[in-house]
Structures are given as C-alpha cells and as structure tokens.
Design a protein around this motif. Structure first.
Motif, short mmCIF file in Angstrom:
data_model
loop_
_atom_site.label_atom_id
_atom_site.label_comp_id
_atom_site.label_asym_id
_atom_site.label_seq_id
_atom_site.Cartn_x
_atom_site.Cartn_y
_atom_site.Cartn_z
N ASP A 368 0.89 -1.26 -0.06
CA ASP A 368 0.09 -0.04 0.14
C ASP A 368 0.83 1.23 0.03
OD1 ASP A 368 -2.83 0.98 0.58
OD2 ASP A 368 -1.46 2.10 1.64
N LYS A 369 0.32 2.31 -0.62
CA LYS A 369 1.24 3.48 -0.81
C LYS A 369 1.39 4.12 0.60
CE LYS A 369 -2.69 6.33 -1.87
NZ LYS A 369 -3.45 7.39 -3.05
N LYS A 370 0.87 3.79 1.63
CA LYS A 370 0.84 4.44 3.03
C LYS A 370 1.51 3.40 3.81
CE LYS A 370 -3.50 7.39 2.79
NZ LYS A 370 -4.77 7.53 3.50
N GLN A 371 1.89 2.41 3.35
CA GLN A 371 2.49 1.61 4.40
C GLN A 371 4.02 1.75 4.61
OE1 GLN A 371 2.19 -2.48 2.35
NE2 GLN A 371 3.48 -3.36 3.93
N PRO A 372 4.12 1.55 5.96
CA PRO A 372 5.48 1.91 6.43
C PRO A 372 6.70 1.14 6.29
CG PRO A 372 4.13 0.80 8.09
CD PRO A 372 3.19 0.94 7.08
N TRP A 373 7.94 1.77 5.72
CA TRP A 373 9.00 0.86 5.46
C TRP A 373 9.96 1.10 6.54
CZ3 TRP A 373 10.50 -0.80 0.20
CH2 TRP A 373 9.43 -1.10 -0.60
N VAL A 374 11.04 0.35 6.44
CA VAL A 374 12.01 0.51 7.77
C VAL A 374 13.53 0.24 7.21
CG1 VAL A 374 11.76 -1.92 8.18
CG2 VAL A 374 12.77 -0.32 9.89
N TYR A 375 14.33 1.03 7.70
CA TYR A 375 16.08 0.82 7.36
C TYR A 375 16.28 -0.09 8.40
CZ TYR A 375 15.96 4.89 4.48
OH TYR A 375 15.60 5.65 3.37
N MET A 376 16.45 -1.41 7.86
CA MET A 376 17.06 -2.26 8.69
C MET A 376 18.11 -2.54 9.57
SD MET A 376 14.79 -5.08 8.99
CE MET A 376 13.47 -5.45 8.54
N ASN A 377 19.22 -1.63 9.45
CA ASN A 377 20.32 -1.43 10.21
C ASN A 377 19.95 -0.68 11.63
OD1 ASN A 377 21.68 -3.26 8.22
ND2 ASN A 377 23.45 -1.64 8.27
N CYS A 378 19.04 0.35 11.42
CA CYS A 378 18.84 1.10 12.43
C CYS A 378 17.42 1.16 12.98
CB CYS A 378 19.12 2.57 12.08
SG CYS A 378 18.00 3.05 10.48
N GLY A 379 16.38 0.64 12.31
CA GLY A 379 15.20 0.59 12.67
C GLY A 379 14.28 1.94 12.61
N HIS A 380 14.75 3.01 11.94
CA HIS A 380 13.98 4.13 11.58
C HIS A 380 12.97 3.73 10.70
CE1 HIS A 380 17.24 6.55 13.46
NE2 HIS A 380 16.22 6.85 14.03
N VAL A 381 11.48 4.12 11.11
CA VAL A 381 10.58 3.86 10.21
C VAL A 381 10.18 5.08 9.46
CG1 VAL A 381 8.16 3.18 10.28
CG2 VAL A 381 9.69 2.09 11.85
N HIS A 382 10.02 4.79 8.06
CA HIS A 382 9.62 6.10 7.05
C HIS A 382 8.58 5.53 6.16
CE1 HIS A 382 13.44 8.36 7.53
NE2 HIS A 382 13.68 7.55 8.06
N GLY A 383 8.02 6.55 5.38
CA GLY A 383 7.24 6.35 4.35
C GLY A 383 8.13 5.67 3.17
N TYR A 384 7.48 5.22 1.96
CA TYR A 384 8.14 4.78 0.87
C TYR A 384 8.80 6.15 -0.05
CZ TYR A 384 9.97 2.86 -3.25
OH TYR A 384 10.85 2.75 -4.51
N HIS A 385 10.12 5.99 -0.29
CA HIS A 385 10.57 7.00 -1.12
C HIS A 385 11.59 6.31 -1.98
CE1 HIS A 385 12.82 7.35 2.74
NE2 HIS A 385 13.81 7.00 2.11
N ASN A 386 11.79 7.11 -3.12
CA ASN A 386 12.79 6.47 -4.20
C ASN A 386 14.02 7.16 -4.30
OD1 ASN A 386 13.25 4.61 -6.11
ND2 ASN A 386 12.61 5.83 -7.75
N TRP A 387 14.74 7.44 -2.79
CA TRP A 387 15.93 8.12 -3.03
C TRP A 387 16.56 7.43 -1.93
CZ3 TRP A 387 15.93 10.64 1.63
CH2 TRP A 387 14.81 11.00 2.17
N GLY A 388 17.97 7.90 -1.83
CA GLY A 388 18.80 7.25 -0.77
C GLY A 388 19.49 6.05 -1.05
N PHE A 389 19.72 5.72 -2.34
CA PHE A 389 20.60 4.89 -2.72
C PHE A 389 22.00 5.15 -2.75
CE2 PHE A 389 16.59 4.33 -5.31
CZ PHE A 389 16.49 3.04 -5.16
#
Length: 495
Positions: A368-389
């Motif tokens: 879902d577009k509102k679904q939370p995403w997480v950075y696995m190494n730190c645990g910070h939860v974000h919304g989806y974004h297509n940057w940060g590579f």
C-alpha cells in the motif's frame, strides 16, 4: 487462517475429515474412514477436546494458493468420536519376496509379541502393518492391532484420504523475502492432486498418536500408513533389529524433531535436533539427511510432543502448539486490535510527514502507498521514497532490480542497509506472547512482539541435507544481521 479462539478453529471444515461443522441445519458430507457421525463429533453438552495444533512455518496465516480442505497452513487435531489408533501386535518372518496384500505371504516363522504368535500368512487387507525388507528373500512384517486408547493423525504430501494433513514444500531463502503472505510460499502444484516433481517430503511422512485420556499426550512417529495400511521399508532404508528382538527403521529423508529446552512461552530456548524412528525412538542426527547409517540412540529423550516442538519433514517445518500454549498467543481479533492501535498512534514519516498505515490483515500481497517502510540497520520507520541509494549502486534504481533489495542510506542516522516494507505477522500461533508489535525480523520486515523475535532468532531450522539457519517463521527468510531482528523507531505526529 485458523486461529485460537476463532469459530474456524473450534469447528474445522468438513473436508478435514477430522470433525465436521457443528451446524446441524446443514447435512454432513460423507466422512472418510475413522470419521464418525455428526452428533458424536459435536456434542452439545461439552466442548470438543483439542489435542493441539500443527502450524507450517513460512506461511503467514494461509497458503499462497489459499487454505483448501486438508491442504492448509494450520490444522487443529481434535479427539475423534471413535479411536482409530493402532499398536504393534504380532511379528512375522517372511522367507519369500514380499508381494502386495492382494496376494498371500508364505513361509512364515512364528515369533511371539505381546503373548501372541503369528502362525499364518498375513492376508487381511484391513490390518495395519510395517514391512521391513532385509534382503530379496527375507522380510519381517509387524502386524498392528486396533488401540482403543489412542487417535492417529497422518501427515504427508499425498492427497489420498488416509492423510489428515497434506503438506507441500516450503522453499527457504537466504535473500530478503518480504511480502505479507509469506515470502517464499509452497511449491507449485499441478492441479488438486499433482505434486512438485522435486518434492523432498514423503507422501506418507509421519504420524501422530494422541492419547484419548488426560493429559492427552501426543507422540510422533516417522512414516505413515499408505492406502493398503502398510509402511514399507525397502532394502536401502536404514533398519535394524532392536535389543529386544523387534524391528525399527528410519525413512529416506528422515523426520527431525526439536523440543524446546525450556517452556516455549516463558523461557524460549532451542533444544537439540533429533531424528525420530518408525517406532518412535529418538536418535542423534545422521551425517547427512539420507545416510543409511543411523545416529546414536538417545535414551533419555522421547518422542512426546510439547508446546513449541518443531517437526521437520525435509521440505517443510511444522510447529506443535498445545491448547495451553495457544492461550498465550493473540487470536485473529487481538491481532486486528494490535494493528488498529498501531495506526491509531498515527506514525509519520520523519521526512515526508505523511501518516503511515499498516494494511489490513487480509491485504498481504500488495504494498500500500501508505505502508510503513524500515531501514533494517537502524530501525527508523519511514514512508516509501525512491531516493537514498548508495552512489555505487545508484544504477539499479533504473533497472529491473526491486528497490527493496538494494542498500539505502537512512536520512535520520546515515546508516546503510536494506530498506523494506513492514508487514504484521498474521499467524498468531507463531507468537510467543500477545505483546505489542515493536520489533521486526531482518531482512524481511515481518513485525511482531519483542519476545517473539528474540525467541525465533535463536532457533536454527534445518535446510538441505545438513545445514541449519535461523529464519523468520512467517515467511521462511533466513535472518541476517547481528541479532536477526531490529527494534522499530516510529516518528509520532508533529501536532
């Protein structure tokens, strides 16, 4: 999905052939052998006795193709209205090649068992038996007789009616799984009766015998009886005579069992993987899964299942939960309440400031577009974004490689690691408690309680012929990172 406390758990579908629906307004379908009348199965004056439940790991609440009849991700075993258990009775030594039960056996030597002697050829097709082929000219047949004190349940990949729980292969992976419905899923089936050509699960993998009187002890045995009510161990199968003159053996790929070292719900700790024989004895593991040389007999351990016991069938791993253990786990309604509580806190993306929403339990295949995403190494939860590579991997953002499989840089702490969507674990029987969902397995992103992630991250699950890996119980993905899980860091609403 069948969860403790749900109506489906109390009244399994008729196709399970264990206990038909309790709705007396609907006619009951024809029941298979061992099944009884509707009134006997659903007494109105008392609840049915549940021995326990079997849950297949790697399926987050249901099979990818849906739970249908006896092929499902979870099955409750209830006391049958009439016992169908069997126990060894008479041994026959056969000095001629074995033939089918449609023909007669000859040259049988009498051997005493339980005070009885086998003095005639085995010709009763309704009699359960185990056949041990020692050579082309010598076999041993153990006849089994009805046991009024036990119920028998059979497990395997065969779709024949004598199998109570049809189990197919669950592929494991070292990569990131993702997907709320179980990242790996079952092997591809060719129609209702077809099976995967590469399946390593036996058609008649094992059987569980449950005592019909308290404390309703359940014991597991390797191999199940086929349509001829026979278990056949050929020349190449590992088999031997025991010290008391009886026979025992192992199946080709073996049935492995691990009992928890402590109480599964209070002090979860992994035990030691053992192999169970056809007669229910416990052995150390063979050098490889299908080696002909058996392991050492472990005399101080038994085949008695306890809450949290794991059963590996070389292609799928099952978890045994007792009614007492399931009382500590969340049911479907409680899982939905936990999801709503998470969403009621209005977690926000710390960069985009948009409100994040965990999708419904039924929505486990589409992100879902509102679904939370997480950075696995730190645990910070974000919304989806297509940057940060990462710069060295930026080219993949325009390729066919999914973004979730690429390392990303967290804008909050600059930590680099997998960036994956979060999914709530929907199979309540895999939880160790009903605590708040504050942690996620790495790298798949399945969310559950802290106690649950800590417990499962310690358990090595069999893989292949002799490898073991800790894995997410909801999707089967191998765990990565130092701990195999991460604590989630949510950003609350700014208002």
């Amino acid at each position: 999905m069948v969860l403790e406390g749900s109506s489906e758990a109390l009244c399994p579908p008729p196709s399970l052939e264990l206990r038909p629906s309790c709705n007396k307004n609907q006619p009951s379908p024809p029941l298979g052998s061992g099944s009884q009348s509707h009134d006997a199965l659903c007494p109105e004056d008392k609840d049915p006795i549940k021995y326990g439940e079997l849950i297949v790991l790697g399926h987050n609440g249901s099979l990818a193709s849906g739970d249908k009849g006896r092929r499902r991700s979870r099955l409750a075993l209830y006391k049958r209205p009439k016992a169908n258990g069997v126990k060894p009775d008479v041994i026959h030594n056969v000095s001629t090649p074995l033939v089918s039960k449609d023909q007669s056996f000859f040259f049988i030597l009498p051997v005493y068992v339980n005070g009885k002697v086998g003095s005639q050829a085995l010709s009763n097709k309704s009699q359960h038996s185990i056949s041990y082929t020692l050579s082309r000219s010598h076999s041993v047949i153990v006849e089994y007789t009805h046991d009024p004190n036990t119920d028998m349940f059979q497990i395997g990949r065969s779709t024949e009616s004598m199998i109570d729980f049809v189990v197919t292969d669950t592929a494991s992976s070292g990569g990131s799984g993702g997907g709320g419905g179980g990242g790996q899923g079952p092997a591809v089936l060719n129609g209702e009766g077809g099976q995967s050509a590469q399946s390593t699960i036996s058609r008649y993998a094992c059987r569980i015998m449950c005592e019909r009187s308290a404390p309703y002890t359940a014991r597991i045995y390797a191999a199940g009886f086929d349509s001829s009510k026979n278990i056949f161990l050929g020349e190449r199968a590992a088999k031997w005579r025991t010290s008391d003159g009886l026979m025992d053996g192992l199946t080709t790929n073996g049935v492995l069992v691990m009992h928890p070292a402590g109480e599964f719900v209070s002090e979860p700790a992994p035990g030691v993987w053992r192999e169970i024989s056809v007669c229910g004895n416990v052995f150390a593991l063979r050098e490889t899964r299908s080696a002909q040389q058996r392991g050492k007999l472990v005399e101080n351990e038994s085949n008695m299942l306890q809450d949290g016991s794991l059963i590996d069938l070389c292609g799928a791993t099952l978890l045994w939960r007792t009614p007492g253990g399931l009382r500590h786990t969340p049911n479907l309604k409680q899982l939905e309440s936990l999801r709503q509580e998470l969403n009621a806190a209005r977690p926000q993306c710390p960069v985009g400031f948009n409100t994040l929403v965990f999708p419904s339990l039924a929505q486990r295949a589409t992100i879902d577009k509102k679904q939370p995403w997480v950075y696995m190494n730190c645990g910070h939860v974000h919304g989806y974004h297509n940057w940060g590579f990462r710069k060295e991997k930026a080219i993949v953002s325009h390729s066919n490689i999914p973004a979730a499989t690429v390392d990303r840089e967290c804008p909050m702490c600059r930590g680099v690691g997998p960036y994956v969507p979060l999914w709530l674990g929907c199979e309540g029987g895999l939880y160790l408690d009903a605590g708040p969902p504050t942690h996620a397995f790495c790298p798949c992103g399945h969310v559950c309680s802290e106690k649950t992630v800590q417990g499962w991250s310690q358990i090595p699950l069999p893989h292949g012929t002799h490898a073991f890996h800790a894995a997410c119980p909801f999707c089967g993905t191998w765990l990565t990172g130092e701990q195999g899980h991460v604590k989630l860091i949510f950003q609350g609403p700014v208002d």
